[in-house]
Design a protein around this motif. Structure first.
Motif: not given
Length: 171
Positions: A91-100, A123-124, A137-148
């Motif tokens: 899940p993106i929320g968990k991915a954000i925490r893992i990335t941090t 931000s999330y 959802a906007e923050v999640e989208q931006e996160f995925v774009e940044e990870l791209g």
């Protein structure tokens, strides 16, 4: 290049930040043991650590790994995070925490190349709490774009993985 030690480094960093579970690491160790002629003793130990604490597995991985260019390994782990998101395994929320955690764990959180990724955790949380105008959802989208930006490193991981497991083709 010692691909096995490089993969061990990736799994070491992955287990440290919460991307990989103890079970995933043990499963990987078992596959490598089956694939190579003389597996390192550390892999045999990891294979038998199902009842051990995750910290013990992490320590054993550290004994095996070869971290010469930690930043490159971080980029490979970031590409794995993106791949798991795409395959809906994370899940993106968990991915954000893992990335941090990854960026703090490796001391790269304040580096300019990674700072935007690091800031997504706050931000999330603020978006979820309704404190800011952005929707989660906007923050999640931006996160995925940044990870791209790290997607290109996934092929390097796949290549190492398939070389170590002696599989002829890269899927």
């Amino acid at each position: 290049m010692d691909y096995l030690k490089s993969l061990a480094s990736i799994y070491y960093i992955g287990i440290g930040c919460g991307l990989c579970s103890k079970e995933e690491v043990i499963e990987w160790a078992d596959m490598v043991i089956e694939a190579v002629d003389n597996p390192p003793i550390e892999l045999l130990d990891i294979s038998m650590m199902s009842k051990s604490k995750i910290d013990d597995v992490e320590r054993k991985l550290f004994e095996l790994c070869l971290i010469q260019d930690e930043e490159n390994f971080v980029k490979l782990v970031l590409s794995l995070i993106l791949e798991k998101i795409k395959q809906e395994q994370l899940p993106i929320g968990k991915a954000i925490r893992i990335t941090t955690r990854l960026l703090v764990y490796t001391g790269l959180s304040w580096e300019s190349e990674y700072y935007d990724l690091y800031s997504f955790d706050d931000s999330y949380d603020l978006a979820i709490g309704g404190v800011v105008q952005n929707l989660p959802a906007e923050v999640e989208q931006e996160f995925v774009e940044e990870l791209g930006a790290f997607q290109k490193y996934f092929n390097e991981f796949k290549e190492m993985y398939y070389i170590v497991l002696r599989q002829e083709t890269i899927k």
